[in-house]
Structure formats: structure tokens, C-alpha cells
Design an enzyme around this catalytic site. Sequence first.
Site, PDB file in Angstrom:
ATOM      1  N   THR A  86       0.864  -1.188   0.000  1.00 30.61           N
ATOM      2  CA  THR A  86       0.000   0.000   0.000  1.00 30.61           C
ATOM      3  C   THR A  86       0.902   1.241   0.000  1.00 30.61           C
ATOM      4  OG1 THR A  86      -0.151  -0.281   2.411  1.00 30.61           O
ATOM      5  CG2 THR A  86      -2.036  -1.013   1.118  1.00 30.61           C
ATOM      6  N   GLU A 151      -0.879  -5.872  10.657  1.00 29.36           N
ATOM      7  CA  GLU A 151       0.337  -6.571  11.082  1.00 29.36           C
ATOM      8  C   GLU A 151       1.311  -5.570  11.698  1.00 29.36           C
ATOM      9  OE1 GLU A 151       1.072  -9.832  11.335  1.00 29.36           O
ATOM     10  OE2 GLU A 151       2.743  -8.888  12.357  1.00 29.36           O
ATOM     11  N   GLU A 155      10.718  -5.643  10.238  1.00 30.23           N
ATOM     12  CA  GLU A 155      11.684  -6.367   9.414  1.00 30.23           C
ATOM     13  C   GLU A 155      12.922  -6.638  10.275  1.00 30.23           C
ATOM     14  OE1 GLU A 155      12.257  -4.340   5.657  1.00 30.23           O
ATOM     15  OE2 GLU A 155      10.099  -4.182   5.411  1.00 30.23           O
ATOM     16  N   LYS A 207      -3.450   0.581  13.699  1.00 32.36           N
ATOM     17  CA  LYS A 207      -2.224   0.348  12.924  1.00 32.36           C
ATOM     18  C   LYS A 207      -1.534   1.666  12.555  1.00 32.36           C
ATOM     19  CE  LYS A 207       1.019  -1.256  10.604  1.00 32.36           C
ATOM     20  NZ  LYS A 207       2.146  -1.931  11.217  1.00 32.36           N
ATOM     21  N   LEU A 253      14.059   5.229  21.187  1.00 37.65           N
ATOM     22  CA  LEU A 253      14.614   6.511  21.597  1.00 37.65           C
ATOM     23  C   LEU A 253      16.071   6.623  21.150  1.00 37.65           C
ATOM     24  CD1 LEU A 253      13.079   6.947  25.174  1.00 37.65           C
ATOM     25  CD2 LEU A 253      12.559   8.293  23.115  1.00 37.65           C
ATOM     26  N   GLY A 260      13.550   5.491   8.256  1.00 33.83           N
ATOM     27  CA  GLY A 260      13.277   5.117   6.865  1.00 33.83           C
ATOM     28  C   GLY A 260      12.468   3.845   6.844  1.00 33.83           C
ATOM     29  N   CYS A 263       7.588   1.510   5.752  1.00 34.28           N
ATOM     30  CA  CYS A 263       6.342   1.767   6.478  1.00 34.28           C
ATOM     31  C   CYS A 263       6.268   3.085   7.234  1.00 34.28           C
ATOM     32  CB  CYS A 263       6.049   0.598   7.399  1.00 34.28           C
ATOM     33  SG  CYS A 263       5.650  -0.849   6.403  1.00 34.28           S
ATOM     34  N   LYS A 266       5.835   6.076   4.769  1.00 37.41           N
ATOM     35  CA  LYS A 266       4.578   6.096   3.996  1.00 37.41           C
ATOM     36  C   LYS A 266       3.359   6.150   4.919  1.00 37.41           C
ATOM     37  CE  LYS A 266       3.346   1.222   3.237  1.00 37.41           C
ATOM     38  NZ  LYS A 266       2.212   1.157   4.153  1.00 37.41           N
TER      39      LYS A 266
HETATM   40  P1  NAD Z   1       6.002  -5.949  -0.411  1.00 37.81           P
HETATM   41  O1  NAD Z   1       6.043  -4.873  -1.426  1.00 37.81           O
HETATM   42  O2  NAD Z   1       7.279  -6.484   0.148  1.00 37.81           O
HETATM   43  O3  NAD Z   1       5.181  -7.196  -0.982  1.00 37.81           O
HETATM   44  C1  NAD Z   1       3.954  -7.094  -1.606  1.00 37.81           C
HETATM   45  C2  NAD Z   1       3.826  -8.286  -2.559  1.00 37.81           C
HETATM   46  O4  NAD Z   1       2.496  -8.341  -3.057  1.00 37.81           O
HETATM   47  C3  NAD Z   1       4.730  -8.196  -3.793  1.00 37.81           C
HETATM   48  O5  NAD Z   1       5.514  -9.370  -3.900  1.00 37.81           O
HETATM   49  C4  NAD Z   1       3.747  -8.064  -4.967  1.00 37.81           C
HETATM   50  O6  NAD Z   1       4.203  -8.683  -6.159  1.00 37.81           O
HETATM   51  C5  NAD Z   1       2.535  -8.776  -4.415  1.00 37.81           C
HETATM   52  N1  NAD Z   1       1.266  -8.442  -5.056  1.00 37.81           N
HETATM   53  C6  NAD Z   1       0.796  -7.227  -5.415  1.00 37.81           C
HETATM   54  N2  NAD Z   1      -0.438  -7.350  -5.960  1.00 37.81           N
HETATM   55  C7  NAD Z   1      -0.759  -8.678  -5.943  1.00 37.81           C
HETATM   56  C8  NAD Z   1      -1.887  -9.435  -6.338  1.00 37.81           C
HETATM   57  N3  NAD Z   1      -2.956  -8.859  -6.867  1.00 37.81           N
HETATM   58  N4  NAD Z   1      -1.865 -10.765  -6.169  1.00 37.81           N
HETATM   59  C9  NAD Z   1      -0.790 -11.386  -5.633  1.00 37.81           C
HETATM   60  N5  NAD Z   1       0.319 -10.714  -5.221  1.00 37.81           N
HETATM   61  C10 NAD Z   1       0.325  -9.376  -5.364  1.00 37.81           C
HETATM   62  O7  NAD Z   1       5.078  -5.395   0.766  1.00 37.81           O
HETATM   63  P2  NAD Z   1       5.235  -5.635   2.340  1.00 37.81           P
HETATM   64  O8  NAD Z   1       6.389  -4.888   2.863  1.00 37.81           O
HETATM   65  O9  NAD Z   1       5.107  -7.075   2.614  1.00 37.81           O
HETATM   66  O10 NAD Z   1       3.922  -4.875   2.864  1.00 37.81           O
HETATM   67  C11 NAD Z   1       2.643  -5.369   2.584  1.00 37.81           C
HETATM   68  C12 NAD Z   1       1.645  -4.600   3.436  1.00 37.81           C
HETATM   69  O11 NAD Z   1       1.895  -4.867   4.824  1.00 37.81           O
HETATM   70  C13 NAD Z   1       1.720  -3.085   3.288  1.00 37.81           C
HETATM   71  O12 NAD Z   1       0.434  -2.550   3.433  1.00 37.81           O
HETATM   72  C14 NAD Z   1       2.577  -2.666   4.461  1.00 37.81           C
HETATM   73  O13 NAD Z   1       2.310  -1.343   4.884  1.00 37.81           O
HETATM   74  C15 NAD Z   1       2.150  -3.646   5.524  1.00 37.81           C
HETATM   75  N6  NAD Z   1       3.163  -3.926   6.539  1.00 37.81           N
HETATM   76  C16 NAD Z   1       4.459  -4.093   6.181  1.00 37.81           C
HETATM   77  C17 NAD Z   1       5.420  -4.401   7.163  1.00 37.81           C
HETATM   78  C18 NAD Z   1       6.869  -4.566   6.810  1.00 37.81           C
HETATM   79  O14 NAD Z   1       7.671  -4.684   7.714  1.00 37.81           O
HETATM   80  N7  NAD Z   1       7.257  -4.572   5.537  1.00 37.81           N
HETATM   81  C19 NAD Z   1       5.005  -4.586   8.493  1.00 37.81           C
HETATM   82  C20 NAD Z   1       3.660  -4.429   8.813  1.00 37.81           C
HETATM   83  C21 NAD Z   1       2.740  -4.105   7.826  1.00 37.81           C
HETATM   84  C1  UGA Z   2       7.984  -0.543  11.628  1.00 36.48           C
HETATM   85  C2  UGA Z   2       7.305  -0.815  12.977  1.00 36.48           C
HETATM   86  O1  UGA Z   2       8.301  -0.897  13.993  1.00 36.48           O
HETATM   87  C3  UGA Z   2       6.522  -2.130  12.947  1.00 36.48           C
HETATM   88  O2  UGA Z   2       5.829  -2.324  14.172  1.00 36.48           O
HETATM   89  C4  UGA Z   2       5.511  -2.063  11.811  1.00 36.48           C
HETATM   90  O3  UGA Z   2       4.795  -3.269  11.701  1.00 36.48           O
HETATM   91  C5  UGA Z   2       6.230  -1.792  10.499  1.00 36.48           C
HETATM   92  O4  UGA Z   2       6.989  -0.550  10.606  1.00 36.48           O
HETATM   93  C6  UGA Z   2       5.275  -1.615   9.380  1.00 36.48           C
HETATM   94  O5  UGA Z   2       4.153  -1.203   9.555  1.00 36.48           O
HETATM   95  O6  UGA Z   2       5.724  -1.934   8.278  1.00 36.48           O
HETATM   96  P1  UGA Z   2      10.157  -1.464  10.389  1.00 36.48           P
HETATM   97  O7  UGA Z   2       9.765  -0.602   9.238  1.00 36.48           O
HETATM   98  O8  UGA Z   2      10.603  -2.860  10.130  1.00 36.48           O
HETATM   99  O9  UGA Z   2       8.929  -1.591  11.412  1.00 36.48           O
HETATM  100  O10 UGA Z   2      11.338  -0.718  11.127  1.00 36.48           O
HETATM  101  P2  UGA Z   2      11.580  -0.105  12.588  1.00 36.48           P
HETATM  102  O11 UGA Z   2      12.351  -1.046  13.408  1.00 36.48           O
HETATM  103  O12 UGA Z   2      10.337   0.450  13.152  1.00 36.48           O
HETATM  104  O13 UGA Z   2      12.532   1.120  12.201  1.00 36.48           O
HETATM  105  C7  UGA Z   2      12.045   2.179  11.398  1.00 36.48           C
HETATM  106  C8  UGA Z   2      13.096   3.245  11.228  1.00 36.48           C
HETATM  107  O14 UGA Z   2      13.280   3.965  12.442  1.00 36.48           O
HETATM  108  C9  UGA Z   2      14.469   2.706  10.836  1.00 36.48           C
HETATM  109  O15 UGA Z   2      15.042   3.567   9.883  1.00 36.48           O
HETATM  110  C10 UGA Z   2      15.243   2.735  12.134  1.00 36.48           C
HETATM  111  O16 UGA Z   2      16.635   2.840  11.955  1.00 36.48           O
HETATM  112  C11 UGA Z   2      14.659   3.975  12.778  1.00 36.48           C
HETATM  113  N1  UGA Z   2      14.784   3.967  14.256  1.00 36.48           N
HETATM  114  C12 UGA Z   2      14.090   3.054  14.990  1.00 36.48           C
HETATM  115  C13 UGA Z   2      15.595   4.898  14.872  1.00 36.48           C
HETATM  116  O17 UGA Z   2      16.226   5.749  14.204  1.00 36.48           O
HETATM  117  N2  UGA Z   2      15.667   4.899  16.229  1.00 36.48           N
HETATM  118  C14 UGA Z   2      14.995   4.002  17.001  1.00 36.48           C
HETATM  119  O18 UGA Z   2      15.112   4.073  18.256  1.00 36.48           O
HETATM  120  C15 UGA Z   2      14.184   3.056  16.362  1.00 36.48           C
END
Ligand code: NAD
Ligand code: UGA
Length: 453
Positions: A86, A151, A155, A207, A253, A260, A263, A266
Site C-alpha cells: 500500500t 500486522e 523487518e 495500525k 529513543l 526510513g 512503512c 509512507k
Molecule cells: P512488499 O512490497 O514487500 O510485498 C507485496 C507483494 O504483493 C509483492 O511481492 C507483490 O508482487 C505482491 N502483489 C501485489 N499485488 C498482488 C496481487 N494482486 N496478487 C498477488 N500478489 C500481489 O510489501 P510488504 O512490505 O510485505 O507490505 C505489505 C503490506 O503490509 C503493506 O500494506 C505494508 O504497509 C504492511 N506492513 C508491512 C510491514 C513490513 O515490515 N514490511 C510490516 C507491517 C505491515
Molecule cells: C515498523 C514498525 O516498527 C513495525 O511495528 C511495523 O509493523 C512496520 O513498521 C510496518 O508497519 O511496516 P520497520 O519498518 O521494520 O517496522 O522498522 P523499525 O524497526 O520500526 O525502524 C524504522 C526506522 O526507524 C528505521 O530507519 C530505524 O533505523 C529507525 N529507528 C528506529 C531509529 O532511528 N531509532 C529508534 O530508536 C528506532
Amino acid sequence: MRLTMIGTGYVGLVSGVCFAEMGHDVVCVDVNPERIASLQRGEMPIFEPGLAELTERNVNAHRLSFSGDIASSMRGCDVAFIAVGTPTRAADGEADLQYVFAAASQIAATMSEGTVVVIKSTVPVGTNLHVRDIIAQRRPGVVASVASNPEFLREGFAVQDFMQPDRVVVGSSDTRAADAMERLYRPLALHGVPVIATTPENAELIKYSANAFLALKVSFANELADLCEAVGGDVAEVTRGLGLDARIGPKFLQPGPGFGGSCLPKDTRAYAALGHKNAARQSLIERVIELNQARKLSMVDRILAAMPAGASRGTVAVLGIAFKANTDDVREAPSLTIIPALQRAGLTVRAHDPEAMKAAAPLLPGVSLCDDPYQAAEGADAVLVLTDWSEYAELELPRLANAMRGNLLFDTRNLYRPEDVTVSGLLYRSLGRSPPVELENQPPVRAPRIAAV
Ligand code: NAD
Ligand code: UGA
């Protein structure tokens, strides 16, 4: 239960594998044929600690498979999860829901009566209802049972976060969907994980507000670090004292070069856009977004202030391209803002990252990507640490110093003890530690170096 996971990115793949580990039959589907082919070959398309072993175990146990064909993957499916991206919509900062809606349409076209559809992607308020409408339109006779199940995994710790979450949030106004989710998460609930059953709107807001608050906390730490530098404090000691207040908490902190990742950036934009659109402005988060951009550029200013002026301004070795340690993800990594800005200012950039160089290569033209940190430091005037990889914390600093031409080590993650760096003959600059970081007043980078120990 039989589960279909649509999307095999960081969330979909981890969730699918972990649900299989919990004993369910899972098919993971993706529209990216290369991704599916690599998973079918047993190769991981992403770097996520522990995931490869868990995947192999569940594939061998015949609970987990991968497919590019949604129709066959939906056969007999009890619960279909939407876990697609998204990203930010460029026009207005809102979440671009095209992939969610496309996945919902594909599920609707192929689902059986009784399948529950769950939105795992991070989506704004109202998306749950919209997905229900899509299904109702495409399959008028079928009851659409929809739930939101955001979720919270990070990462780098994704498997652990999925299996032992702080909480599970389920938003649904449909009994069948709520029951299916209760069954699915019962093993976690039995281990004491709080499962919050709420409305879809609340789930969607939980979320976004969680990520917005985490971004706010990091930005607070970044500004606090600046204050520590200005008045002679040490941010590590201050945040330790601060975080021991149970109402504040010690995590998130740590100052850095700006947050960066795929998530926090964005999701803060989407949260601010949601407030703006609904006449409930989230001005704190709007400011956090601005501060974070300025934070990244202030790292550039600090380096430039220390480099010799002139057309060819020297070489910087950047250690760390991924947005944080333990991931190969470079989406909105500070490095992707900082490195091009250094290049525009006339600096030559060499770089290293343990896992992210493949993803970064097409995004960083003109940067020499090096096999190891010492090679990156070869002939560099300054070393800039951008990512908190533990292998950087363990660097042999005298060896690094010997490889360099200059002697500036600018550490945006506070990985080293100042005395260890200084004894190596390097001029050390970090964040939020006294003496204040005022590089303009420091000796020039090419000043005679203290002999390396
Ligand atoms: P991503 O870009 O890594 O993966 C998305 C996958 O979906 C891609 O492989 C893409 O090819 C596939 N896709 C797209 N359209 C499709 C379709 N119609 N059918 C089948 N596959 C399709 O994304 P992500 O980082 O896993 O994030 C997914 C969602 O989860 C986002 O909304 C994100 O905000 C949320 N989220 C991400 C994290 C994270 O740490 N990355 C953590 C929590 C929540
Ligand atoms: C973050 C959230 O921590 C997850 O709970 C959430 O599910 C996810 O986004 C999501 O919605 O995708 P993530 O993007 O994996 O997870 O990374 P974080 O560990 O949160 O770090 C985010 C950024 O903040 C990184 O650039 C990290 O270096 C920075 N950061 C984090 C700091 O600079 N200081 C800190 O104390 C913690």
C-alpha cells in the site's frame, strides 16, 4: 484451516510461513512470477533472519506451497489474506489502494461461499467496507465475511514478532469472520497474547496511529540528540533516564540519520493525509514528516562542513545502505537521500552493505559498491556509518583508519565508544554526545593523522 496468502513480500511471506508453522495449510500467491519461481526452488526472495529455515521445514511437512495462480490457490480456502503493498499515492500522500482492490477482485472472482477475506495490508479507515463492496458486486449471491487484521511485525525480527506479538488486532463486524480469526489466533491467545476484537475502523486506526507514534518517538530522540550536543549532554544517558519512566518506555529513543523503511515514512504520510481529508489535522505528525526529511539532509550538511572545499571535494565511504540492520530493504532508506546529496555536492561515494547492495545497485548510480567495509574505506577522506549492522560495530578501527586517506569517522548510529575510536587515530563524530558536534570548528579532514595504534 486452509489459508491463502495473497502477496509474498515481507508481511505475506512471513505470515504465510508462520501460519504454516502453527499447523495450517497455506498457499502463498504472488503476481511476481520470479518471486514464486524462486520460492518454489527453495530460495528466499528477501533477507529475513530465520525465515529460510522455517520455510524449508513447512514445505517439507507439506503444509506450505507457493503459486502464481490465484484460482487454484483459492480452492477449499477458509481464509484468504490480502498482504499486498500500500505505497504512497504521489498526488496526495494517501495510501494507494490499487493493489488491495485488485487482490480483492481476484479473490471475489475465485472464492467459494464461506471464505473469509482478511486485510493484513496497512490500509486507511473505510477500506474494509470497500473490500466488502467489491466482493458483493462481483459475487452478488455470496456473503462477504471480511476482517481487518493489521500486522505489527518489524523487518529483521519478523518471525519472532509474528509468533510472539505484543498484541493481535482483529477488526470485524461479521460474526463468521470474527470466529475464524479467533480460531486462527487461539494458539497465540493461549500463550497470553492479547487479542483485541474491535471494529474495522478501530483496527485500521490502531495500525496507523502505532506507526505514527513510533515515528514521533524517533523524531523526538533525534531532536533531543541535537539538544544534547548543543548543551553538553549525552543522549544515551538521557534517554536511559527518560525511558525508565514506565509511561514513556525505553524503546525507539535511539537517535539516527532519520527514520526510513517501507512503512514509517509512507504510513505517517497516509495518517496525515487521512486527518487532512477528514478535517482533523494531525499537525504533530505533519511536523514529524518535515523534521525527518530535514534530519537526513542535516547529516549531509555535517559531512560537507568537514570536507575540503573545491570542485573535487573528496571521497566518502558509506557503511550501510539498508534503512536499518538485519534487512535487505532499501525502501526510503536515509542512504538514498544522503548519498545522492553528497554526490551532488561533488563528493565521490564508495559504499558497502552486508545484504542490501543488490537492491541498492540500480538506485545509486555512480556509487562504487564494495565487497567489505575496509575496501569501501580504501582512500576515503571520511567514513559515514548509516546503518546499525552489528558487523560495523565490530570493525577493527585501526585497520579502517589505515585504509583511509583522511581520518573522519561520522557515526550516525552511535555504534562505538569514543575512546576506542580516538585511540585508533580517527576523528570521531557521533550524535547527541558531548563535546558538541561542530565539524566546522574541527581540524580539516586531511590534517596529519595521529598514528594508528
Ligand atoms: P512488499 O512490497 O514487500 O510485498 C507485496 C507483494 O504483493 C509483492 O511481492 C507483490 O508482487 C505482491 N502483489 C501485489 N499485488 C498482488 C496481487 N494482486 N496478487 C498477488 N500478489 C500481489 O510489501 P510488504 O512490505 O510485505 O507490505 C505489505 C503490506 O503490509 C503493506 O500494506 C505494508 O504497509 C504492511 N506492513 C508491512 C510491514 C513490513 O515490515 N514490511 C510490516 C507491517 C505491515
Ligand atoms: C515498523 C514498525 O516498527 C513495525 O511495528 C511495523 O509493523 C512496520 O513498521 C510496518 O508497519 O511496516 P520497520 O519498518 O521494520 O517496522 O522498522 P523499525 O524497526 O520500526 O525502524 C524504522 C526506522 O526507524 C528505521 O530507519 C530505524 O533505523 C529507525 N529507528 C528506529 C531509529 O532511528 N531509532 C529508534 O530508536 C528506532
